[in-house]
Write a protein that holds these residues in place. Structure first.
Motif, PDB file in Angstrom:
ATOM      1  N   ILE B 147       0.837  -1.208   0.000  1.00 35.88           N
ATOM      2  CA  ILE B 147       0.000   0.000   0.000  1.00 35.88           C
ATOM      3  C   ILE B 147       0.871   1.257   0.000  1.00 35.88           C
ATOM      4  N   ALA B 148       1.962   1.221   0.778  1.00 33.60           N
ATOM      5  CA  ALA B 148       2.832   2.396   0.872  1.00 33.60           C
ATOM      6  C   ALA B 148       3.389   2.754  -0.497  1.00 33.60           C
ATOM      7  N   VAL B 149       3.890   1.749  -1.217  1.00 34.39           N
ATOM      8  CA  VAL B 149       4.455   2.004  -2.541  1.00 34.39           C
ATOM      9  C   VAL B 149       3.357   2.460  -3.499  1.00 34.39           C
ATOM     10  N   ASP B 176       3.728   2.048   8.068  1.00 36.09           N
ATOM     11  CA  ASP B 176       4.539   1.986   9.281  1.00 36.09           C
ATOM     12  C   ASP B 176       5.505   3.175   9.307  1.00 36.09           C
ATOM     13  N   ALA B 177       6.276   3.290  10.386  1.00 35.18           N
ATOM     14  CA  ALA B 177       7.069   4.499  10.608  1.00 35.18           C
ATOM     15  C   ALA B 177       8.032   4.798   9.451  1.00 35.18           C
ATOM     16  N   ASP B 178       8.721   3.764   8.946  1.00 41.68           N
ATOM     17  CA  ASP B 178       9.657   3.981   7.853  1.00 41.68           C
ATOM     18  C   ASP B 178       8.957   4.483   6.609  1.00 41.68           C
ATOM     19  N   GLN B 182       9.425   7.966   4.433  1.00 42.63           N
ATOM     20  CA  GLN B 182       9.654   8.031   2.993  1.00 42.63           C
ATOM     21  C   GLN B 182       8.623   8.946   2.333  1.00 42.63           C
ATOM     22  N   LEU B 183       7.373   8.798   2.783  1.00 42.48           N
ATOM     23  CA  LEU B 183       6.294   9.629   2.242  1.00 42.48           C
ATOM     24  C   LEU B 183       6.572  11.100   2.544  1.00 42.48           C
TER      25      LEU B 183
END
Lengths: 338, 508
Positions: B147-149, B176-178, B182-183
């Protein structure tokens, strides 16, 4: 309308940007499975009946199923958006009835064909508009369309109407020689031309990619600013148009119009599309897969014909079994991907 | 920055839905090169404002100007054409297509009527490189990415559009935190290049980390626009919930509960350790003893209901453990929770709890029948007795077992829902917003009932947006913030302000 040189199996292997996009990955697994199934069935047939392994038997699969190929093309667009079109069989019958009646009354063949295309496309457009603007399930709307078209057939005539018009009988008998003593009918060229156009539209135009996007996630497609409404409407219009073309091809093939013709053909078309690897939930599948799906259905029929002792209803049973297997396969692929 | 023309200016915006004014006279300004947070509790009108700006909803009145041009959007396409791009919480891309297609969908470069796939590939590579996301393969299917990517790809799409305005609606809720870091790197990068960014998040700390200014909404109305550095967390919260500190302090005069903490020494009925679920809540350590009321305090959207759902098995926990009466248990489904004598009165009584077209009797009997199995029908006589008993005990009005639920007032519906659970004799009852939208009389009755049930030995998890109510009813209060449990307070003379201080309390 005959860029069929782009479509013979040989030239399909030619690398093109679209080919490289088609290569690799589980994305093509369902379609490849269908190709494998077809080849296996052909090999088994050749083993059982020496005369099976002939070019003409292969070509006859196309000649006997031109109308189904065209229907499957239209149905592929619809199913890729996540919809369904149950009206196509009835629209085929209606197209045949209209052509046979008008030809009997002395209409010009060209005018009849144009009118039939307008009727088919118009019916599809109407169903698309209703589906989009009243937000009704495609299943119900096209079911209504099916009853309407079939009912109109009965209104026109209850009896079978023969077609004796020159152009139609000419098309029915025409053979286009290939190498050796192999031949195809003009209808095959037309059907393959339509497949080629559909392939181009689906993979190389924004309209085609929007069809895939809608099937992937309609809400997202809308939020990405894609023309979702017009695309959905157009897809049903296209399917209606394909049904009309299929009706004309079926007229060439059967030289008659009969209100009970093409009963259940919508289900054959859906079966071909699904067996060809297109997901009923939309967004995944290839029009070439649908063509292979039609060939698989055709080869089942050929088997029954060669056997000679089996009732033709076995075709239905085998197709039903295949359909089930392929839907289960799709579910498995979807689970793995998910 | 006062002399600069805002990139987006919304003036006196109103949007109404049947029965609700979702936005009422709201002004909003967004400037080039800033990260602007839109703040407010759930239902304050944040999403509606965003949807007005993205063309999903059409405004009823007011004006929108983008780069000085007056606009009136009626489709997302029009908004995008004006340079506004949105990344939603649930990523709105097509999972069945490749990364490159998602980046360029609808704007694919064409040559002689045919999509130029080579150009698609190179343009995608370019924009991914610009965002330092070169590791993403443009030809891979979107669904193969996290989802993050996917969210970063959605941002890449808006960079490709050359968006002047980027709206991020709850982008961090499942990261998550990392991934958040990045976002944020990408967001800052875009801001420095002059993109105007509208950021919406429930996470207070993230809002303070990333945003330059904020606009606060409450109940569809504008509260104000502030510089982030000028607005303390405390005053932000009081603006969001609409009560100033003094008023909160006064309300706290209400008598606190005087029940002895019955738990000490005994085995808790339920005990959660490190309970959590990815993308929902994390780090819940909470024990509830028999005869005890534990309150969950936190802003709307902080993760209170999510915790309740984990306890009830409506969502499956993927970290931590739960013990019921000292024995380790997995609560996999509501069915399993009910078997362990856990009841859950949901926040949304219309959608999830009661069946409006059935009568009071039917609704009561439903829960009872479900617990007995469908085969053994409960005799009418027993039904009548039970229903009459509960109608009297809870003072349900009208006292007519055959009244249709939808014709009852909110308070009485709530009592029927409570009765429905009480019929099954739960040992733990989870009450999510049991007094929302009901009048003060019914509210007091329900609070009294909660006290009485606890006095009879039931464990109760009490959730309410009204802090003073939580404090009035609970023996202990667990404070929820940014989707994690951050503190546990024994309720011996704690004031609303004390709890607010904990919620606002500094960095994580």
């Amino acid at each position: 309308m005959s860029p069929l040189s782009t479509l013979t199996p040989r030239t399909l292997k030619k690398p093109s940007p679209a080919r490289s996009r088609l290569r690799g990955g589980a994305r093509y697994a369902p379609t490849l499975a269908t190709v494998g199934l077809f080849l296996a069935m052909f090999a088994v047939g050749a083993g059982m009946y020496p005369s099976f392994l002939s070019g003409q038997v292969f070509l006859n699969l196309f000649i006997d199923n031109t109308f189904l190929i065209v229907l499957a093309v239209g149905m592929t667009f619809v199913i890729l958006t996540g919809g369904i079109d149950l009206s196509v069989g009835a629209v085929v019958a209606l197209s045949m009835m209209v052509s046979a009646t008008l030809l009997q009354q002395g209409w010009n063949a060209g005018a009849v064909i144009v009118l039939v295309l307008l009727i088919g496309g118009g019916l599809g457009l109407l169903m698309g508009l209703i589906i989009q603007y009243f937000d009704i399930q495609p299943f119900i709307v096209t079911l209504a369309g099916m009853f309407l078209a079939r009912g109109l057939c009965y209104v026109i005539s209850l009896d079978s109407i023969p077609v004796t018009e020159g152009f139609f009988t000419g098309m029915a008998q025409a053979q286009i020689p290939l190498s050796g003593d192999l031949f195809v009918s003009p209808g095959v060229l037309l059907a393959l031309g339509i497949v080629a156009i559909a392939f181009f539209v689906l993979h190389h135009t924004r309209f085609g990619r929007t069809v895939y996007a809608i099937g992937g996630n309609e809400h997202s497609a809308m939020l990405m600013g894609l023309p979702v409404k017009s695309t959905k409407i157009l897809v049903y219009a296209l399917s209606g148009l394909c049904s009309a073309v299929a009706g004309i091809l079926f007229s060439f093939y059967s030289l008659s119009g009969y209100s009970l013709a093409a009963q259940g053909m919508e289900l054959d078309a859906i079966a071909a599309v699904v067996i060809g690897g297109t997901l009923l939930t939309g967004g995944t599948g290839y029009v070439l897969g649908s063509v292979v799906g039609v060939l698989v259905l055709g080869i089942v029929q050929t088997f029954i014909a060669y056997d000679g002792t089996l009732s033709s209803w076995w075709t239905k049973i085998v197709i039903g079994g295949l359909l089930l297997v392929f839907i289960l396969l799709q579910r498995l692929f979807a689970r793995k991907a998910g | 920055m006062n002399e600069i023309v805002p990139v987006v200016e919304m003036t006196d915006i109103a949007i109404g839905f049947p029965g609700v004014k979702a936005l009422d006279g709201v002004d909003f300004r967004l400037f080039q090169g800033e990260v602007h947070s839109l703040m407010g509790e759930n239902g304050a009108g944040k999403s509606t404002l965003i949807k007005a700006l993205t063309g999903v909803y059409t405004i009823d009145s007011g004006a929108i100007t983008v780069l000085g041009e007056p606009q009136r959007f009626s489709t997302p396409g029009e908004s995008q054409a004006a340079g506004i791009s949105t990344v939603y919480q649930e990523v709105n891309l097509c999972p069945n297509l490749t990364v490159e297609e998602n980046v360029l969908l609808g704007r694919e470069p064409r040559r002689r009527g045919s999509i130029d796939w080579k150009d698609v590939r190179s343009r995608t590579r370019e924009v991914l490189a610009e965002l330092q996301l070169d590791h993403i393969d443009p030809g891979s299917l979107l669904s193969t990415h996290s989802i993050a990517v996917q969210q970063l790809i959605a941002i890449a799409r808006s960079v490709e559009i050359n968006a002047k305005v980027l709206i991020l609606d709850e982008p961090t809720s499942s990261l998550d935190a990392d991934e958040v870091n990045q976002l944020f790197r990408v967001i800052r990068d875009l801001r420095d290049r002059g993109v105007a960014i509208l950021f919406v998040s429930h996470f207070l700390e993230q809002v303070y980390e990333i945003s330059d200014r904020m606009t606060v909404l409450r109940n569809g109305k504008l509260v104000g626009e502030y510089l982030t550095r000028d607005l303390s967390r405390m005053s932000l919260i009081s603006k969001m919930i609409g009560k100033d500190m003094e008023a909160l302090a006064e309300l706290d005069q209400a008598p606190a509960r005087t029940r002895a903490g019955s738990g000490a020494g005994a085995t808790p009925f339920i005990e959660a350790q490190g309970l959590g679920r990815k993308g929902s809540v994390s780090n819940v350590d909470l024990a509830i003893y028999p005869g005890e009321v534990v309150g969950l305090a936190g802003l709307l959207g902080a993760g209170r209901t999510e915790i309740a759902r984990l306890f009830f098995g409506a969502d499956k926990a993927d970290e931590g453990s739960i013990k019921v009466k000292g024995a380790s248990q997995k609560i996999r489904s509501p069915r399993a929770a009910i078997d362990k004598r856990i009841g859950f009165c949901s926040e949304d009584r219309k959608e999830e709890g009661l069946i409006g077209d059935l009568t009071v009797r039917d609704n009561l009997v439903l829960a009872m029948q479900a617990s007995k199995g469908w085969a053994r029908r409960i005799p009418r006589r027993v039904q009548d007795e039970l229903v009459a008993e509960y109608i009297e005990a809870l003072d349900i009005r009208p006292a007519n077992p055959d009244a249709l639920i939808r014709n009852l007032s909110g308070g009485n519906q709530q009592k029927v829902l409570l009765a429905r659970w009480l019929v099954t004799h739960p040992e733990l009852l989870i009450l999510d917003e049991p007094t929302r939208g009901i009048d003060i009389g019914a509210k007091t009755q329900i609070q009294k009932l909660v006290n009485k049930l606890a006095a009879d030995g039931m464990s109760i998890l009490f959730i309410s947006s009204e802090l003073e109510e939580v404090l009035r009813v609970s023996d202990r209060v667990a404070v929820i913030k940014d989707r994690a449990m951050v503190a546990e307070i024994n309720n011996d003379g704690v004031s609303v302000e004390d709890v607010m201080t904990v919620i606002a309390g500094g960095a994580q």
